[in-house]
Enzyme design. Structure first.
Site, PDB file in Angstrom:
ATOM      1  N   HIS A   1       0.854  -1.191   0.000  1.00 25.61           N
ATOM      2  CA  HIS A   1       0.000   0.000   0.000  1.00 25.61           C
ATOM      3  C   HIS A   1       0.883   1.231   0.000  1.00 25.61           C
ATOM      4  O   HIS A   1       1.942   1.227   0.634  1.00 25.61           O
ATOM      5  CB  HIS A   1      -0.899   0.008   1.248  1.00 25.61           C
ATOM      6  CG  HIS A   1      -2.065   0.918   1.111  1.00 25.61           C
ATOM      7  ND1 HIS A   1      -1.991   2.258   1.413  1.00 25.61           N
ATOM      8  CD2 HIS A   1      -3.325   0.699   0.680  1.00 25.61           C
ATOM      9  CE1 HIS A   1      -3.162   2.813   1.183  1.00 25.61           C
ATOM     10  NE2 HIS A   1      -3.993   1.897   0.733  1.00 25.61           N
TER      11      HIS A   1
ATOM     12  N   ASP B   1      -7.909  -5.506   0.325  1.00 19.70           N
ATOM     13  CA  ASP B   1      -8.431  -6.374  -0.723  1.00 19.70           C
ATOM     14  C   ASP B   1      -8.045  -7.836  -0.561  1.00 19.70           C
ATOM     15  O   ASP B   1      -8.543  -8.688  -1.284  1.00 19.70           O
ATOM     16  CB  ASP B   1      -7.930  -5.886  -2.094  1.00 19.70           C
ATOM     17  CG  ASP B   1      -8.560  -4.556  -2.456  1.00 19.70           C
ATOM     18  OD1 ASP B   1      -9.775  -4.427  -2.260  1.00 19.70           O
ATOM     19  OD2 ASP B   1      -7.841  -3.650  -2.900  1.00 19.70           O
TER      20      ASP B   1
END
Ligand code: CMC
Length: 433
Positions: free
Chosen positions: A309, A367
């Site tokens: 991320h 996710d």
């Protein structure tokens, strides 16, 4: 804003140094205000991907990526998940405070009475191929909503903005479910206003007109938690897209359609779909090592999807919470031995112990587990990102509204470092070789 200190920029070529104010936020890194840089020096900053650039001021969401902290309006995501329903968190994100009982009742009521879409909008769908990707349909339908609700498109009128806000939040579950129904060839289900926001969505997705559909409360709550986790995430790619589109004065439906387009990419919201495809491709625990080696190879495009991320350099708090929701759903459905969940957990363990991922601080993101839950709920893989869009619509609108109310707001217009030709000699077409 009061400047807390100054930063001095000096040049090695004899140009005089210049000073810039430094501002502190309520928490998080300081910012150096370089707005006057071009006027003072004739130079721009160069920052592709906004690695070090705060593009706006905001009071909505705070992330501490090193500590793995996510807060909306000062409340931790863990507190909100445990204690609030979807519309309560939506109210908080949009209005800046938690609603009292009367405010909550009124907000829920207003959202509920806007859930139906213009009947003509339903005909829009028949212009798409039935096998079109749901995100392609959503971009078109949400952008097209501006053509149906042009009584509320004056962005300088707060009442218009509020009506559009309610319409978007209320109608997103309806249009997302219609996208699915169109794809599988079943009749559209009209919303039912006696149901809660998430219950109603599940009924529109999985119900059929010929029989009663009773959503399982455990599954409704699990889906609600996942949707809350996706509601806002400060200045990510799709939110910045919404702000940039809105900075030109574009209407909210057009801006949200732009956000949906940006969200679709596999590096952003499309990653949940990519995770399931990846798990399918790996197939078995015995293939994990081979896959991990490929994901680490700089010559391969394949990444470990659902990992890494831009902001989190620690475990994404949303991933941990979704892992919990995943347990709840699998237990409720008697799928504790679910092969994909076990494969995902084994993959996560290998990656978290691998030097490549440790060194780069790559952890599971939101996710990584959400797709497994969606799949267990019966939601097809191609719809995953559409559910992300449904939830993120709240954040997009809150951020769009905040931008419009910001006196410092200007049309978004980045600069560039030009490296192209400057004195090309024109040769007529007939003489070109
Ligand atoms: N698998 C393998 N290597 C990775 C991964 C990954 N998932 N993510 C980053 N890296 C490597 C990358 O190759 C680079 O290595 P090196 O320094 O040797 O060149 C290093 O880690 C830094 O990565 P980066 O690409 O510079 O980081 P970024 O901040 O630009 O990208 C990201 C962040 C999310 C786009 C990226 O981690 C990624 O593509 N992850 C997989 C897709 C994914 O799961 N996306 C969902 C993000 S969370 C949901 C959302 O907010 O939309």
């Amino acid at each position: 804003m009061d400047s807390k200190a100054k930063a001095t920029l000096s040049f090695s070529d004899g140009r005089p140094s210049v000073e810039f104010p430094i501002y502190g936020g309520s928490v998080g890194p300081d910012v150096i205000d370089v707005r006057s840089l071009y006027a003072k020096t004739g130079a721009f900053t160069y920052d592709p991907g906004f690695m070090s650039t705060a593009s706006c001021k905001s009071s909505i969401t705070y992330i501490d990526g090193d500590q793995g902290v996510l807060q909306h309006r000062g409340y931790s995501i863990e507190t909100l998940i445990e204690n609030c329903d979807f519309l309560e968190v939506a109210y908080l994100i949009l209005r800046g405070k938690l609603p009292n009982a009367a405010e909550k009742k009124e907000f829920d009521h207003t959202v509920t009475i806007h859930t139906m879409v213009h009947e003509q909008l339903a005909r829009f769908y028949s212009g798409f191929r039935r096998d079109a990707h749901p995100m392609a349909v959503l971009c078109g339908v949400v952008g097209g909503m501006a053509a149906f609700y042009h009584d509320s498109l004056d962005i300088n009128d707060p009442t218009h903005r509020m009506i559009s806000e309610f319409r978007l939040i209320a109608k997103m579950p309806t249009v997302v479910a219609m996208t699915y129904k169109y794809n599988i060839g079943q009749p559209f289900m009209y919303p039912r206003n006696d149901l809660g926001y998430v219950e109603n969505f599940m009924r529109m997705m999985f119900g059929v007109p010929c029989e009663e559909y009773r959503p399982n409360p455990v599954l409704v709550r699990a889906l609600e938690k996942i949707l809350i986790l996706h509601m806002d995430h400060e200045q990510n790619a799709s939110t910045s897209t919404v702000r940039l589109a809105g900075s030109s004065g574009a209407n909210p439906f057009a801006c949200i359609a732009a956000g949906i387009a940006s969200l679709w990419g596999p590096a952003h919201g499309g990653a949940n779909e990519a995770v399931l495809k990846m798990l399918d491709e790996i197939g078995d625990v015995s293939n994990i090592d081979r896959f991990i080696a490929k994901a680490k190879d700089p010559h391969e495009v394949q990444k470990l999807m659902g990992f890494g991320h831009r902001v989190y350099k620690n475990y994404d708090p949303r991933a941990r919470l979704i892992q919990g929701a995943c347990h709840d759903v699998l237990a409720e459905l008697g799928l504790e031995d679910n092969k994909m969940f076990k494969l995902a957990m084994a993959l996560e363990k290998v990656a978290l112990e691998d030097e490549y991922f440790v060194k780069r601080k790559l952890f599971p993101n939101v996710d990584f587990y959400s797709g497994i839950v969606y799949k267990a709920l019966g939601i097809p893989v191609s719809m995953f990102t559409a559910l992300f869009a449904l939830a993120r619509t709240v954040g997009w609108i809150a951020q769009w509204n905040e931008m419009i109310g910001d006196a410092d707001q200007k049309i978004g217009r980045p600069r560039q470092l030009f490296l192209g030709e400057t004195a090309a000699k024109f040769v007529p077409l007939a003489q070109r070789r």
